[in-house]
Design an enzyme around this catalytic site. Structure first.
Site, PDB file in Angstrom:
ATOM      1  N   MET A   1       0.847  -1.184   0.000  1.00  0.00           N
ATOM      2  CA  MET A   1       0.000   0.000   0.000  1.00  0.00           C
ATOM      3  C   MET A   1       0.878   1.228   0.000  1.00  0.00           C
ATOM      4  O   MET A   1       1.919   1.238   0.644  1.00  0.00           O
ATOM      5  CB  MET A   1      -0.907  -0.002   1.231  1.00  0.00           C
ATOM      6  CG  MET A   1      -2.096   0.905   1.121  1.00  0.00           C
ATOM      7  SD  MET A   1      -1.772   2.628   1.512  1.00  0.00           S
ATOM      8  CE  MET A   1      -1.294   2.518   3.217  1.00  0.00           C
ATOM      9  N   CYS A   2       0.444   2.240  -0.735  1.00  0.00           N
ATOM     10  CA  CYS A   2       1.294   3.414  -0.906  1.00  0.00           C
ATOM     11  C   CYS A   2       0.467   4.680  -0.976  1.00  0.00           C
ATOM     12  O   CYS A   2      -0.741   4.651  -1.174  1.00  0.00           O
ATOM     13  CB  CYS A   2       2.117   3.298  -2.193  1.00  0.00           C
ATOM     14  SG  CYS A   2       3.069   1.771  -2.286  1.00  0.00           S
ATOM     15  N   GLY A   3       1.184   5.795  -0.836  1.00  0.00           N
ATOM     16  CA  GLY A   3       0.632   7.098  -1.160  1.00  0.00           C
ATOM     17  C   GLY A   3       1.256   7.541  -2.467  1.00  0.00           C
ATOM     18  O   GLY A   3       2.483   7.643  -2.564  1.00  0.00           O
ATOM     19  N   HIS A  52       5.230   7.127  -1.908  1.00  0.00           N
ATOM     20  CA  HIS A  52       5.491   6.868  -0.487  1.00  0.00           C
ATOM     21  C   HIS A  52       5.016   5.450  -0.182  1.00  0.00           C
ATOM     22  O   HIS A  52       3.822   5.163  -0.258  1.00  0.00           O
ATOM     23  CB  HIS A  52       4.783   7.908   0.374  1.00  0.00           C
ATOM     24  CG  HIS A  52       5.076   9.311  -0.082  1.00  0.00           C
ATOM     25  ND1 HIS A  52       6.129  10.038   0.405  1.00  0.00           N
ATOM     26  CD2 HIS A  52       4.484  10.079  -1.030  1.00  0.00           C
ATOM     27  CE1 HIS A  52       6.158  11.217  -0.208  1.00  0.00           C
ATOM     28  NE2 HIS A  52       5.175  11.258  -1.083  1.00  0.00           N
ATOM     29  N   ASN A  76      -0.358   1.695  -6.253  1.00  0.00           N
ATOM     30  CA  ASN A  76      -0.914   1.524  -4.918  1.00  0.00           C
ATOM     31  C   ASN A  76      -1.865   0.344  -4.978  1.00  0.00           C
ATOM     32  O   ASN A  76      -3.056   0.506  -5.209  1.00  0.00           O
ATOM     33  CB  ASN A  76      -1.649   2.789  -4.464  1.00  0.00           C
ATOM     34  CG  ASN A  76      -2.316   2.605  -3.111  1.00  0.00           C
ATOM     35  OD1 ASN A  76      -1.881   1.795  -2.305  1.00  0.00           O
ATOM     36  ND2 ASN A  76      -3.385   3.332  -2.876  1.00  0.00           N
TER      37      ASN A  76
END
Length: 641
Positions: A1-3, A52, A76
């Site tokens: 999972m990411c930003g 991120h 993501n």
């Protein structure tokens, strides 16, 4: 999972090497393990990519990733199947490799048509000046867009930030397909044209089924005048990952053996009546099998310590949970917990996150407070832990909300089913002051662009629950605890598919099974905009990943294939008829009292709906979600969450 975020500028005065501070802060919270920015400048435009990463799989792969041809990728998501990701491999790199080998737009669509799992992405093709982006079929990962008033810039981001006094705020990218923008063309025309590659279902007979709804018009209605959305000229599409909902109606009305439950409607024998039917029993077992595989994928697809040797078994109490469950003790969370128990290594604890909001102050006998004196051991240096300790010391009565009661009962069921497992029942108690403070400084930005009273209640409840700061209560002590599990399982999708809400019963009573079918079809169609983007932003704010077993593609396809009367029977009382197939599955899995619990919405079960304005309607616009982001940013820096 990411930003993930991409900011595009078409004029020199809008060029920037950095994102706005509040937006960057929100993105970093989603991806605490790696942060990186990449600037791509063309004579006509500039793209600032920001990634991120929350590391969950394979080798840590910093984002954005770039290849030798200048293509850039932000991802993501999680690939659970469809595209091969071997053990030790990172799905971001695998997906980028697939895209880098694409020769045309049809190849790009083929890649995303095969992926099973939640995703949102941004992909820049340098040679063609194309920017691709989109969300999965259900919208399980958030992606927002923001267009400047004059068309000189726009942004895509996993999470936005409210800007006081600005009408043109962030909006959710519709989960209607994949979009593509020609950046070179847009820079000269000053008109942004979004080309849509929609989802389409292809039957076994190779017949394309198109929905009779003007998707383009719906999307365009919320866009500024200088942004248009058009269908791609080649009429290319993504293959829908699930089969359509079975809208079949029975040739004769379905009747229930009411006499079998009229005398004692809350016993295990009630459901055994249904399970004596050989076909029904087979369908229930098929449902258990497909749901169990969905849970397995979601609890095993993450890094773990090596298994303990027999000599190390005594150290089990020192192990940390890798998986947490949003846990009310209701039928959805109980079934997920039971199936997770089947697949998670036995020496690994499971965190059950149970949230309660303080009920209004009542006079409590001094003797009762003395009896609770042992809870003063619940101390920590962190401010939030201090709040937990104070809350725990005030009295169980103030947090004895319905979900706490059913949660404790559910814990006992799980402990009986598997006494060898360490079940961390995390009591998360939230005061009015803490709710108001974190709503103002954090949650309002995450719920945005949704803005109703319902969004406020559920967004706040899920944020505090997934944060995981609370107490573990045992017969001997109450101690502070914080869940560090990176994966959070949630039961969303069960009610929408299995007629769990009271509105489904009303619809059935007024329009029969035909009306109920239409309601269920609408529920699943709007889940991306109504629930999933918000929940992804809220849970992701803690550097954790939301996973939704009930929305696994194979689970949805299986349930969609069944006629409605095999999934639910609303001629039966509450606590039995709604989500009938899930209750029967729970019986087969060995669950007891929890199988009869009627649906209780999270905002009522946790009692957040009773904390402030009791006269509000769920659909009302919520004034509490309005915020001044720049003012709150300075406040937030002083708060340790």
């Amino acid at each position: 999972m990411c930003g993930i975020c991409c900011s595009v500028s078409f004029s020199v005065e809008h060029f920037s090497k950095d994102l706005k501070e509040d937006l960057l802060c929100n993105l970093k919270r989603r991806g605490p393990n790696s942060s990186k920015q990449l600037l791509k400048t063309d004579v006509n435009y500039q793209c600032l990519f920001s990634g991120h990463v929350l590391h969950l799989r394979g080798v840590l792969t910093a984002q954005p990733v770039e290849d030798e041809r200048g293509n850039v990728f932000l991802w993501n998501g999680e690939v659970f199947s469809g595209v091969t990701v071997k053990a030790g491999e990172n799905d971001t790199q695998i997906m980028f490799n697939c895209l880098s080998s694409c020769k045309n737009e049809s190849d790009v669509l083929s890649v995303f048509s095969e992926v099973q799992g939640p995703w949102s992405f941004i992909y820049y093709q340098a040679s063609s000046h194309y920017l691709w982006f989109g969300r999965d079929f259900f919208g399980r990962r958030s992606l927002l867009w923001h267009f400047s008033d004059v068309g000189k810039s726009f942004s895509l981001s996993s999470v936005g930030a409210q800007i006081s006094g600005e009408d043109n705020q962030w909006q959710e990218v519709p989960a209607s397909g994949i979009f593509r923008i020609d950046l070179k063309s847009s820079s000269t025309s000053r008109l942004l044209v979004l080309k849509l590659y929609p989802w389409r279902y292809i039957s076994k007979e190779n017949v394309i089924k198109e929905e009779c709804v003007n998707t383009l018009t719906q999307i365009a209605a919320d866009l500024p005048p200088f942004v248009s959305v058009v269908a791609n000229e080649a009429k290319l599409y993504l293959k829908e990952p699930v089969v359509p909902l079975n809208m079949t109606l029975p040739p004769v009305p379905v009747e229930s053996d009411v006499s079998a439950i009229s005398n004692n409607p809350s016993t295990r024998e009630t459901f055994q009546v249904f399970l004596t039917d050989g076909h029904m029993k087979e369908v229930v077992q098929q449902f258990i099998d497909v749901l169990s595989i969905a849970v397995k994928k979601r609890v095993l697809c993450l890094p773990r310590d090596k298994p303990l040797t027999p000599n190390e078994s005594l150290k089990t109490h020192e192990k940390k949970a890798n998986v947490a469950i949003l846990f009310s003790g209701g039928i959805d969370s109980m079934v997920i917990a039971t199936l997770a128990d089947h697949h998670i290594p036995l020496d690994e604890p499971i965190d059950l996150l149970n949230v309660a909001f303080m009920t209004k102050e009542k006079d409590i006998p001094a003797s009762f407070n003395k009896q609770r004196g042992r809870q003063k051991n619940c101390k920590t240096t962190k401010e939030s832990f201090k709040n937990v300790a104070v809350a725990a010391d005030r009295s169980d009565k103030q947090f004895n909300v319905p979900d706490r009661i059913t949660g404790r009962a559910g814990l006992k069921e799980l402990q009986v089913a598997n006494p060898s497992r360490i079940w961390n029942f995390v009591e998360i108690n939230v005061s009015l002051e803490e709710l108001q403070r974190f709503r103002r400084t954090r949650i309002c930005h995450l719920v945005h662009p949704l803005d109703t009273v319902l969004d406020d209640s559920i967004g706040c409840a899920v944020w505090f629950a997934s944060r995981g700061i609370g107490c573990l209560v045992t017969p001997d002590e109450v101690k502070s605890y914080q869940s560090n599990a990176k994966v959070v399982l949630t039961g969303i999708g069960a009610d929408e598919q299995l007629a769990g809400y009271s509105r489904h019963r009303v619809r059935f009573q007024t329009h029969g099974l035909e009306g109920l079918n239409k309601e269920l079809k609408m529920e699943l169609g709007r889940i991306s905009s109504r629930n999933l983007g918000r929940d992804d932003r809220v849970i992701g704010d803690h550097g954790k990943e939301a996973r939704f077993p009930f929305l696994d593609e194979n689970v949805v396809s299986f349930l969609n294939s069944l006629p409605v009367w095999e999934k639910t029977n609303l001629t039966l009382p509450r606590g039995i008829g709604e989500k009938l197939i899930l209750r029967l599955a729970a019986v087969e899995l060995g669950l007891t009292a929890s199988t009869f619990l009627p649906k209780r919405a999270m905002q009522f079960g946790s009692r957040i709906a009773k904390m402030e304005n009791n006269n509000e309607k769920a659909s009302d616009k919520c004034g509490r979600l309005q915020a001044i982001s720049l003012e709150n940013l300075s406040v937030e820096k002083e708060i340790k969450i």
